[in-house]
Write a protein that holds these residues in place. Sequence first.
Motif, PDB file in Angstrom:
ATOM      1  N   GLN A 291       0.824  -1.205   0.000  1.00 22.78           N
ATOM      2  CA  GLN A 291       0.000   0.000   0.000  1.00 22.78           C
ATOM      3  C   GLN A 291       0.861   1.260   0.000  1.00 22.78           C
ATOM      4  OE1 GLN A 291      -2.545  -0.684   3.383  1.00 22.78           O
ATOM      5  NE2 GLN A 291      -4.100  -1.718   2.152  1.00 22.78           N
ATOM      6  N   ARG A 292       2.011   1.201   0.662  1.00 22.20           N
ATOM      7  CA  ARG A 292       2.907   2.359   0.668  1.00 22.20           C
ATOM      8  C   ARG A 292       3.472   2.654  -0.715  1.00 22.20           C
ATOM      9  NH1 ARG A 292       4.291   0.435   6.068  1.00 22.20           N
ATOM     10  NH2 ARG A 292       5.919  -0.942   5.230  1.00 22.20           N
ATOM     11  N   ARG A 293       3.430   1.650  -1.598  1.00 21.88           N
ATOM     12  CA  ARG A 293       3.848   1.864  -3.000  1.00 21.88           C
ATOM     13  C   ARG A 293       2.673   2.279  -3.867  1.00 21.88           C
ATOM     14  NH1 ARG A 293       6.593   2.174  -6.498  1.00 21.88           N
ATOM     15  NH2 ARG A 293       7.890   0.497  -7.284  1.00 21.88           N
ATOM     16  N   GLY A 294       1.527   2.548  -3.229  1.00 25.41           N
ATOM     17  CA  GLY A 294       0.359   2.996  -3.966  1.00 25.41           C
ATOM     18  C   GLY A 294      -0.393   1.890  -4.680  1.00 25.41           C
ATOM     19  N   LEU A 295      -0.196   0.639  -4.263  1.00 25.28           N
ATOM     20  CA  LEU A 295      -0.815  -0.502  -4.932  1.00 25.28           C
ATOM     21  C   LEU A 295      -2.037  -0.996  -4.164  1.00 25.28           C
ATOM     22  CD1 LEU A 295       2.487  -2.391  -5.779  1.00 25.28           C
ATOM     23  CD2 LEU A 295       1.031  -1.151  -7.385  1.00 25.28           C
ATOM     24  N   THR A 296      -3.016  -1.483  -4.906  1.00 26.82           N
ATOM     25  CA  THR A 296      -4.224  -2.046  -4.320  1.00 26.82           C
ATOM     26  C   THR A 296      -3.992  -3.525  -4.059  1.00 26.82           C
ATOM     27  OG1 THR A 296      -5.628  -0.475  -5.501  1.00 26.82           O
ATOM     28  CG2 THR A 296      -6.688  -2.469  -4.651  1.00 26.82           C
ATOM     29  N   PHE A 297      -4.003  -3.900  -2.800  1.00 29.56           N
ATOM     30  CA  PHE A 297      -3.666  -5.262  -2.378  1.00 29.56           C
ATOM     31  C   PHE A 297      -4.888  -5.866  -1.702  1.00 29.56           C
ATOM     32  CE2 PHE A 297      -1.798  -8.669  -0.009  1.00 29.56           C
ATOM     33  CZ  PHE A 297      -0.598  -8.998  -0.630  1.00 29.56           C
ATOM     34  N   CYS A 298      -5.477  -6.888  -2.319  1.00 28.20           N
ATOM     35  CA  CYS A 298      -6.711  -7.483  -1.814  1.00 28.20           C
ATOM     36  C   CYS A 298      -6.480  -8.923  -1.379  1.00 28.20           C
ATOM     37  CB  CYS A 298      -7.798  -7.452  -2.886  1.00 28.20           C
ATOM     38  SG  CYS A 298      -8.271  -5.791  -3.385  1.00 28.20           S
ATOM     39  N   GLN A 299      -6.879  -9.217  -0.160  1.00 26.23           N
ATOM     40  CA  GLN A 299      -6.759 -10.572   0.361  1.00 26.23           C
ATOM     41  C   GLN A 299      -8.098 -11.297   0.230  1.00 26.23           C
ATOM     42  OE1 GLN A 299      -5.419 -10.746   4.403  1.00 26.23           O
ATOM     43  NE2 GLN A 299      -5.657 -12.941   4.592  1.00 26.23           N
ATOM     44  N   GLY A 300      -8.024 -12.580  -0.029  1.00 27.71           N
ATOM     45  CA  GLY A 300      -9.224 -13.405  -0.058  1.00 27.71           C
ATOM     46  C   GLY A 300      -8.985 -14.680   0.723  1.00 27.71           C
ATOM     47  N   ALA A 319      -7.770  -0.709   2.074  1.00 23.98           N
ATOM     48  CA  ALA A 319      -6.927   0.114   2.934  1.00 23.98           C
ATOM     49  C   ALA A 319      -7.468   0.164   4.360  1.00 23.98           C
ATOM     50  CB  ALA A 319      -6.815   1.526   2.365  1.00 23.98           C
ATOM     51  N   ALA A 320      -8.786   0.284   4.483  1.00 22.96           N
ATOM     52  CA  ALA A 320      -9.395   0.416   5.810  1.00 22.96           C
ATOM     53  C   ALA A 320      -9.432  -0.895   6.575  1.00 22.96           C
ATOM     54  CB  ALA A 320     -10.806   0.972   5.680  1.00 22.96           C
ATOM     55  N   LYS A 321      -9.407  -2.012   5.868  1.00 21.23           N
ATOM     56  CA  LYS A 321      -9.571  -3.319   6.495  1.00 21.23           C
ATOM     57  C   LYS A 321      -8.343  -4.207   6.305  1.00 21.23           C
ATOM     58  CE  LYS A 321     -13.786  -3.234   8.281  1.00 21.23           C
ATOM     59  NZ  LYS A 321     -14.064  -3.560   9.707  1.00 21.23           N
TER      60      LYS A 321
END
Length: 496
Positions: A291-300, A319-321
């Motif tokens: 996230q600090r690199r501006g990337l969207t990281f989604c966990q499933g 980002a919030a979760k």
Amino acid sequence: MPNEGIGGWPARRALMSPNSTALLFEDESTTYAELSARISSLAAHLVAAGLSKGDRVAYLGPNHPAFVETLFATVSAGGIFVPLNFRLTAPEITQILGDCEPTVLVYAPECAAVVQMLEATPQQVVALSNPGPGEQLYGDWPAAAAAVEVAVAADDVALILYTSGTTGRPKGAMLTHANLTWNTVNLLIGVDVGADEVTLISAPLFHIAALAQTLLPTLIKGGCALITPGWDVDGVYELIAKHRVTWMFGVTTMYAGLAAVPQWESADLTSLRSLMCGGAAVPEELVRTYQRRGLTFCQGYGMTETAPGVTFLEARESAAKVGSAGVPVFFADVRLDRPGAGPGEVLVRGPNVTPGYWRDSGATEAAFTEDGWFRTGDLAAIDPDGHFRIVGRQKDMYISGGENVYPAEVENVMFGHPAVAEVAVVGMPDDKWGEAGRAFVVPAVPVTEAELREFLLGRLAKYKVPSRFEFVDRLPRTASGKVRKGDLRAVRPHLP
């Protein structure tokens, strides 16, 4: 009966976007029109070679366009595709082949030595001798007849995927065409996959996540599946830059490795629209690194038996979760067996859930509750917003001094120490506490047990802090990236 299976997807997509690139492998591209034609021809060859509806076709080899062609040709001909883990030994593969009894075994050149050591082989064994996609499958088979027309129902079995066997003998999880279709729908609801997608597929396709969470959604949308034989950090950076990769899936170790090399800070990653991670709980600090690199990281969260999606954290909440595995996918019901009483086992019901295990009625019956919910064996807690947080396998939880300890929580905190590259925690018998934690640490830089203990004592209750730390070069993992904790429990401790 019309063909209701996934086998018709390439032909339908070829009508819509025939000249778009479907597959890209080692700079060789395959359009949707070409892919559809090759699949149709191969399906005819399979039928001419004796494949009947319900027969199994096993595939042994690393990621390659031939995997994709064999998969769709098999299921369009009414067969059942069985992708094999090419890292297994000959005795392990022999065991699986003896269970599923395939009519055809297709294997890559890299697997020739293993195939030669098999105790028994199917009626047809086809070697992939040419690295080019497609035509190398045909060999000396009978001449292909007319295009295959086989009635395939949505509830027919499409795949048998053998579980990694962390709890014993591998079981063949059956997935129907409907299971895979509904999972694809769930994924497309949660991720904005576009026709302009360039999806990097480096995780093994014999694993359900790469197959069903990236390949199938990309193809149904008409995007480009950029396939690589395996995972190579330097190679990934080159591919992202060269092909402007937009979407990728990986497990924790893959993403940790990508962020640990010098290119991380300077590489152009602006083409990446979404990163998906699964296979095991993801340390929060690793998510924040991306996230600090501006990337969207989604966990499933998911598993083979659910095709695989169970819960997913959408981009708008990523980002919030941080650390959440998200909420239930759209077309599935998910609950805990102990609602409101702390962590409980995750139970799933929906059109993406397996009908059971291949020729194993006992395992199938044990996997479901009396009212039809699938028992995952994983423990989770639910926050007030309905988000699931996976705390570990039910069998991995241990009780220390009367208190429940969830290894995933301890591992997550330990990963926040800059000297920890990887970590796994298991419960071991203890004369004083009944059970106590034992942490296996892969250090990024030299660190002492005292330093780690001090770090944890400021962040965790004392009973959660492992009583022993073992420093190792690597952690034993399954092909899907999960740590083999049974192997760690068997390791003899290094006594002080």
